[in-house]
Design a protein around this motif. Structure first.
Motif, short mmCIF file in Angstrom:
data_model
loop_
_atom_site.label_atom_id
_atom_site.label_comp_id
_atom_site.label_asym_id
_atom_site.label_seq_id
_atom_site.Cartn_x
_atom_site.Cartn_y
_atom_site.Cartn_z
N ARG D 36 0.80 -1.22 0.00
CA ARG D 36 0.00 0.00 0.00
C ARG D 36 0.84 1.28 0.00
O ARG D 36 0.30 2.37 -0.12
CB ARG D 36 -0.93 0.01 1.21
N ARG D 38 2.88 4.02 -1.64
CA ARG D 38 2.85 4.51 -3.02
C ARG D 38 3.69 5.78 -3.10
O ARG D 38 3.37 6.77 -2.45
CB ARG D 38 1.42 4.88 -3.37
N ALA D 66 9.53 13.91 0.18
CA ALA D 66 8.51 14.58 1.00
C ALA D 66 7.29 13.68 1.09
O ALA D 66 7.12 12.76 0.28
CB ALA D 66 8.13 15.92 0.39
N LEU D 68 3.04 13.72 1.30
CA LEU D 68 1.81 14.51 1.25
C LEU D 68 1.15 14.42 2.63
O LEU D 68 1.23 13.38 3.30
CB LEU D 68 0.89 13.99 0.17
N PRO D 69 0.47 15.50 3.04
CA PRO D 69 -0.14 15.52 4.38
C PRO D 69 -1.07 14.34 4.64
O PRO D 69 -1.08 13.78 5.73
CB PRO D 69 -0.92 16.84 4.39
N ALA D 70 -1.85 13.97 3.63
CA ALA D 70 -2.84 12.91 3.85
C ALA D 70 -2.29 11.53 3.54
O ALA D 70 -3.04 10.55 3.48
CB ALA D 70 -4.09 13.19 3.01
N SER D 71 -0.98 11.42 3.35
CA SER D 71 -0.41 10.11 3.02
C SER D 71 -0.33 9.22 4.26
O SER D 71 -0.25 8.00 4.13
CB SER D 71 0.99 10.28 2.43
N THR D 72 -0.33 9.81 5.41
CA THR D 72 -0.12 9.04 6.65
C THR D 72 -1.45 8.70 7.31
O THR D 72 -2.48 9.30 7.02
CB THR D 72 0.74 9.86 7.63
N ASN D 73 -1.38 7.76 8.22
CA ASN D 73 -2.55 7.32 8.98
C ASN D 73 -3.36 8.49 9.51
O ASN D 73 -4.56 8.59 9.29
CB ASN D 73 -2.07 6.50 10.19
N ARG D 75 -3.33 12.69 9.52
CA ARG D 75 -2.75 13.74 8.69
C ARG D 75 -1.53 14.39 9.34
O ARG D 75 -1.53 14.70 10.53
CB ARG D 75 -3.81 14.82 8.45
N ASP D 119 7.87 11.86 -3.90
CA ASP D 119 6.76 12.33 -3.08
C ASP D 119 5.88 11.15 -2.69
O ASP D 119 5.32 10.47 -3.55
CB ASP D 119 5.97 13.41 -3.83
N LEU D 121 2.74 9.46 -1.80
CA LEU D 121 1.31 9.71 -1.92
C LEU D 121 0.56 8.96 -0.83
O LEU D 121 -0.44 9.43 -0.30
CB LEU D 121 0.80 9.29 -3.31
N GLN D 122 1.05 7.74 -0.53
CA GLN D 122 0.44 6.96 0.54
C GLN D 122 1.55 6.19 1.27
O GLN D 122 2.41 5.60 0.62
CB GLN D 122 -0.59 5.99 -0.03
N ALA D 123 1.51 6.23 2.60
CA ALA D 123 2.59 5.65 3.39
C ALA D 123 2.10 4.44 4.16
O ALA D 123 1.10 4.51 4.87
CB ALA D 123 3.12 6.69 4.38
N HIS E 25 -6.20 6.34 3.69
CA HIS E 25 -6.25 6.90 5.03
C HIS E 25 -7.32 7.98 5.24
O HIS E 25 -8.09 7.90 6.18
CB HIS E 25 -4.88 7.43 5.45
N SER E 44 -9.37 15.19 5.24
CA SER E 44 -9.07 14.51 6.51
C SER E 44 -9.98 15.06 7.60
O SER E 44 -10.03 16.26 7.82
CB SER E 44 -7.61 14.75 6.91
N ARG E 78 10.58 23.51 -4.43
CA ARG E 78 9.70 23.10 -3.36
C ARG E 78 9.56 24.25 -2.35
O ARG E 78 10.56 24.79 -1.89
CB ARG E 78 10.36 21.92 -2.65
#
Lengths: 236, 236, 236, 236, 236, 236
Positions: D36, D38, D66, D68-73, D75, D119, D121-123, E25, E44, E78
């Motif tokens: 998961r 990405r 870097a 993205l803010p919403a990439s993590t569980n 934000r 970057d 996108l999803q972590a 997420h 989020s 950036r």
């Protein structure tokens, strides 16, 4: 004897103008002019004090100084755009704050904060001393507005002095300031005591006799400014 | 008569120690100690000058002051971590730079830059005056290293003075500094002229007689420091 | 067989010097020297923990690393002046903090914070490993000062290893560091377990046999340092 | 024997997907997926090199990472809004840059710069190793686009390994990563040499046998990734 | 009559694609495409509101916009690396936030915050209008996820219009955008009211008739987008 | 029919005052007043243009907007102290710059730069439109001072309009501005063409008829301001 470009005597102030209530919003506001130097001094009052002082029963007074970009001969960059405040700005803000706090009784002020903003609209030398002189008047108006006149234990005025072509002179405009061998800013109470003395040899170091002459000129200038402040405050 | 906590006479310096060549890399380096105050002064020499001075044939001298976090009684936050330099740091860096430039002949220096770094390893009052006093010695070593001894037109020393419990005193440690009603820093040439005088009423404003007493103490202290600097430089 | 510029055997440390109580203010302080590399490590203790840890009953240990401008061969710009901390500084601060936290029992520490400051006074390679090695000793002194020796579950030492001209070597000075094909920092407990292993191919990638040789050298160096730390702590 | 939440064998990679030419503008671009996780990897080519490298005839490769803010569980705040880049971001950007530069022949690249942007996108764990693995493919496409395939002297892949509940495992998702006692990132060339080894004891320190087991797993994982990179590059 | 490079009629949108649930997420997430422009919109949700709104019973919606470095024709630096957010980014973030707040009933939302992140993966004109259009869909999904569908009082869509070679056109790609004499962004509710109108003369000022033509085109485009949003939300 | 608090008709401007040559240093300077809103506009001319424009033969015009801390009802923090410029400030600075550049012939200006500084001394609504209106006059004086009157291809004025309690009104003071359902800023040339139209639904979205009414009011207001600008410029 050398004469000054603007015809003044060596111990004579430039034309001083103190206009109170120049702004509608803050508790006190003054447009102060030392010749062509023009500084807008606002004293904003707010209830409460910084966190480290809460619950002490004591008030707080602080100051910020800044120059508008077009106030100087050649446009200066904006510190907000540069993203950092320069050393000179820091230094002068701190000097103004210290000078005014010297005549404040924090207990009488109560847990209120007065924030002084001294913004230079036009600069022609002596902006920091004009700022202190005007800020005192704005501060007095703000104390009156808060109904805590007793918080003011005295008055404060400031003036620059310097040695130009070997001659000690009072209240230097830019043209004299850049040529001064020695440059000194003197902040005094209305009763003739010193709050701050800052002298710098820009060119040759100065001896004790020169230092004494400058201190004498400063005492004279601050006494004159004290009188002008009192007159301004007496008018309504 | 009140005695000082460390048993000194009112016009006596703390034990002063000037250790040259404390670092291997910079052209000059000094660990200077005023009692427990310990400042590491490095003078780094480089060819070339800042852009605004290029092609002038003149050199440049500049200074930066900083305190290590654990140098103070209670740990202070790092300015690099805060992302901005405080007003006090700016002020002192500028003071050190001005003081040393007062004895520099830019033409004799040629298009070289000497950067002074004064880092306070341990603070116990008087860090800025110790920094100036030590930086002068590092600067002298750097000029010698560059082979431009003629760039130094004199020597510089600095000392703090203050009024504690009504008594004027020389070279204040932290414990006296925080209690001082008036606090003054005096920077002088080795020949007894003033480079900088900065006096501040921390408590009550001071009168002319007190100011004169402080200036006298400062002259005495700077003369003592000048002698100690000369001794340090005489020892190869 | 190539010999090292300073005459050491390939598996030999530089002269190590650990001076405790170098500063008066912090709870623990150490000047650690790995040859000409000199790092001042201070451990400042304070009651309380960061907000996210309050009420947990657990303590906290954190670290900051920095280099004085004149510590390097050529003067480096001050990060406080640049207004931002570089990636390398961040990386090393984090490494030091992680390394020391590996031997801390947070419960035994209680809700206290120990802040380590590792300031490089002079750099000649291996500053991060010297910092960790010295910081452990300062940390031990700080725990003793707080009366929480039980908070330390072991000791920590660190050393650099690398491959120079095809030969694995221990504890690289700057001159070897810049020529190293592979560079590795190893952090170990006093009982021979690994806390951190960071190896980087600066030139050609390295194979498993080279990696194994470097790990062996690191084990040897950390064991030597562990002994020197114990000796330093045994003296008073 | 414990089984993994996603049913994988301990030495098995998550499903890997490498999608080339995901963007229209940059010279090379890859969306790489490790389960998961990405990461969008872009390789932008430009003529010219940084100032300090001009006229050398050599190229340059650099990288920025870097999330993205919403990439993590939950934000994460944007680093551009915070106004500073965190230590972790710095660390990973530097790691990616170093890893790719290990297979670059600067002379064959000529005075061109390739800037890699990775970057997330999803972590879901392993973002830095996915970034390196994907960035290599984007870099290969960029070199082809510039007509300088010879600038690539090999391939690079990276994978994370760790010890969870005492068992060494390959390619940790977030759920395993947070529970790992030891966590290691391994970067290798396609021919099985090490570029970077970074192991950290998150819980208990690890012994040499555990370290060896982790290195073995890493070698296996990187070999698998090397094959998948080659397949992706073979298709069109 | 001039035809558009991509063959569209003057009042025709580019191919629009709205892909929901693109991320695992956040509460809502949409990849929106206006032709080659691709924006990832994440919504989020978190319980609680900013401090100034606590205890009011009202929710909050805010937005941040950013471009990935490789999203543009030529790589852009950036903003996190530059350490400051540019004026354009600020402007667009504020526009997106205002636009979505226009259809939010804060009371129905309760003390929850929805944070929208609109990250441009690929830019080909109209990124801010695509962001608003996609963000609305992500917001709708987030409200459903929170079980507060009533917090949405309507829908929002946005489109750019402009005058190119004297002809008013809908939904400009980059190639038309740079040539436009006048450029306007229009944000509307699903029921045909205006939320925001921003028109700028890039070349010659525009007269009232041209302004009216652009408004008409915008009304048409927003109606088309409203229909496409509804279709996307209808599919499960 | 509701009447306005200050007794004006709905399509009537506040008392407008344009004082030229308010400062001594910049090439043009204007104190512009829209009722109690007071903005100091300075136009500083300098030879040369930004780097990206050098050698083009074309000039450049740019603008910065800022508010003094005490200009607002309640004191606002200084952006220089906060270390970053807010989104609103950025937005308005960009708007002023674009508006003035719309009437500049860069070729006639030659490689000169005119920097406009619009500093709000007192804010009572409409500061950005007052700034544009005053800046145009300062710009005209600066062009005359440079002897390049031909660089001005027209005049620019700006006014705010809004719907308050359902009634469209011209030139909103703060008290109306905060209550406005819709708020629009209109920038026009002296010949009645639009340069910029920015309308925002602060409360309920607005329909096409309301939009048309606002545009009509704006046209009226800008025509009035154009006349007042011409009168000010005609006097000396």
């Amino acid at each position: 004897m050398t004469t000054r470009a603007d015809g003044r005597a060596d111990d004579e102030l430039r034309p001083i103008k103190i206009t109170r209530k120049w702004l509608d919003h803050p508790a006190g506001s003054v447009l102060v002019e030392f010749g062509r130097t023009r500084v807008l001094c606002a004293a904003s009052a707010s209830t409460g004090v910084p966190r480290w002082r809460k619950g002490s029963g004591l008030g707080w007074v602080t100051a910020e100084y800044a120059m508008l970009p077009a106030s100087t001969n050649t446009r200066s960059d904006r510190e907000s755009v540069k993203g950092r405040i320069g050393g000179r700005t820091h230094e002068i803000s701190r000097l103004i704050g210290r000078s005014l706090r010297a005549v404040i009784d924090y207990e009488a002020l109560g847990e209120n904060t007065i924030q002084l903003d001294c913004d230079v609209l036009q600069a022609d030398g002596g902006t920091r001393t004009a700022a202190i002189t005007g800020a005192y008047v704005a501060l007095a108006d703000a104390c009156a507005h808060l109904g805590v006149q007793a918080a003011l234990t005295g008055s404060v005025a400031a003036v620059s002095v310097g040695i130009i072509d070997g001659v000690p002179r009072l209240d230097l405009p830019y043209e004299e300031d850049v040529r001064a061998e020695t440059d000194m800013n003197i902040v005094m109470t209305g009763t003739g005591s010193f709050i701050e003395v800052q002298g710098t040899a820009e060119g040759a170091p100065f001896d004790r006799a020169e230092l004494d002459a400058l201190l004498g000129l400063g005492e004279k200038g601050c006494a004159d400014l004290t009188r002008l402040q009192a007159e301004a405050l007496a008018n309504g």
